[in-house]
Design an enzyme around this catalytic site. Structure first.
Site, PDB file in Angstrom:
ATOM      1  N   ASP A   1       0.763  -1.141  -0.211  1.00 33.79           N
ATOM      2  CA  ASP A   1      -0.102  -0.066  -0.037  1.00 33.79           C
ATOM      3  C   ASP A   1       0.764   1.311   0.067  1.00 33.79           C
ATOM      4  O   ASP A   1       0.426   2.322  -0.498  1.00 33.79           O
ATOM      5  CB  ASP A   1      -0.845  -0.067   1.279  1.00 33.79           C
ATOM      6  CG  ASP A   1      -2.025   1.054   1.124  1.00 33.79           C
ATOM      7  OD1 ASP A   1      -2.489   1.513   0.104  1.00 33.79           O
ATOM      8  OD2 ASP A   1      -2.867   1.129   2.353  1.00 33.79           O
TER       9      ASP A   1
ATOM     10  N   CYS B   1      -4.328   5.096  -2.386  1.00 33.78           N
ATOM     11  CA  CYS B   1      -4.893   4.150  -3.159  1.00 33.78           C
ATOM     12  C   CYS B   1      -5.038   4.821  -4.610  1.00 33.78           C
ATOM     13  O   CYS B   1      -5.360   6.195  -4.640  1.00 33.78           O
ATOM     14  CB  CYS B   1      -6.343   4.051  -2.814  1.00 33.78           C
ATOM     15  SG  CYS B   1      -7.385   2.844  -4.382  1.00 33.78           S
TER      16      CYS B   1
END
Length: 316
Positions: A20, A244
């Protein structure tokens, strides 16, 4: 310091910086550079890594070396290596690479799921059934992750019922853990309380992991609320890297060193070495070529003292 009896005495931290943390960065690190960061984290005591994501390299070029990362870290004893998989093809690649667990991720928001994996929520969950069958007898654990669990940048509030429904599907699939993702930093302490409470009622067999972003500056406040509710599993990213690529405004995760500092000062055990995490965070900053948003790796621990002679004295 001894932790209050009402709080978890030990907190488990999964490092997600390699996945991430790096997936949304314009700079794509080489595999060797990623491994140098991973080694620094291992020295700091990190044993649980979300290593990468077995997605299409065209969709997320920064994670094209997922198999190579797993293979290299597999040589380090005592690590638990997990990876995200979006579909059966990704699961097959992850199995071949030798992961310990697979994370199946779906958004609680239809709009975000369409952007993230180009599928409806129902289509994602249907595909997960194939993956669960494929994992039977493999020894690889299945973990569920719900993105936009606290809100969606396209749809706004996400009903808690949507989160609960997906959680029940994961439980039916045999998931061993459930992670709630705060994809764009929309979580607040009241929302944390609501979702944790409802999920414990609906799927008490699934241990919860909380994954917060610090987009609006209250990531650690949400951790405090989670701790008050007895949640003892969190995901964080070294240096506060992350976000994201399919959600506008998704700034970095809570920083591993900031989280570890908070927990240490509260008297909670993590098994992590704060000074080692600071070294790893500075390595991450060096690799990315910029200052990262974490704070403890900039300021040092609370009792990191400065030489008095190095500071000018006020005149007059």
């Amino acid at each position: 310091m001894t932790a209050p009896a009402s709080l978890p005495q030990r907190v488990h931290i999964t490092e997600v910086g390699l996945r991430d943390g790096l997936q949304n960065e314009p700079l794509v690190l080489s595999t060797e550079h990623k491994l140098s960061l991973a080694r620094a984290l291992v020295v700091a005591g990190v044993r649980e890594f979300e290593v990468s994501s077995f997605v299409s390299p065209r969709a997320v070029p920064a994670l094209a070396d997922a198999a190579e990362m797993v293979a290299a870290l597999r040589e380090v004893p005592g690590l638990h290596l997990s990876a995200l998989v979006p579909n059966l093809r990704g699961a097959e690649r992850a199995l071949e690479a030798g992961v310990d667990s697979m994370v199946l991720f779906v958004s609680a928001s239809e709009r975000h799921n369409a952007k993230n994996v180009n599928r409806s929520v129902a289509e994602s969950l249907e595909g997960f059934e194939q993956i669960a069958r494929r994992l039977e007898g493999s020894g690889v654990a299945l973990r569920g992750a719900i993105a936009t669990a606290f809100g969606c940048p396209f749809s706004g509030d996400v009903p808690v019922e949507s989160v609960v429904e997906i959680a029940r599907r994961f439980a039916d699939l045999g998931a061993t853990h459930l992670s709630l993702g705060d994809t764009t930093g929309m979580a607040t302490p009241p929302l944390v309380t609501e979702r944790v409470t409802r999920l414990r009622e609906a799927v008490p067999e699934l241990p919860l992991t909380l994954h917060f972003h610090n987009t609006r500056g209250i990531g650690l406040a949400n951790v405090m609320q989670g701790l008050a509710l007895g949640v003892d599993r969190y995901e964080s990213s070294i240096g506060g890297l992350g976000g994201c690529p399919f959600a506008p405004g998704a700034s970095g995760n809570i920083a591993t060193e900031d989280l570890a500092y908070l927990l240490e000062e509260m008297g909670l055990e993590t098994g992590l070495d704060l000074e080692g995490l600071i070294v790893a965070a500075r390595r991450a900053s060096e690799l990315m070529g910029r200052r990262l948003p974490a704070q403890v790796s900039q300021a040092g621990p609370r009792l990191a003292l400065s030489a008095c002679d190095a500071v000018p004295t006020a005149q007059g």
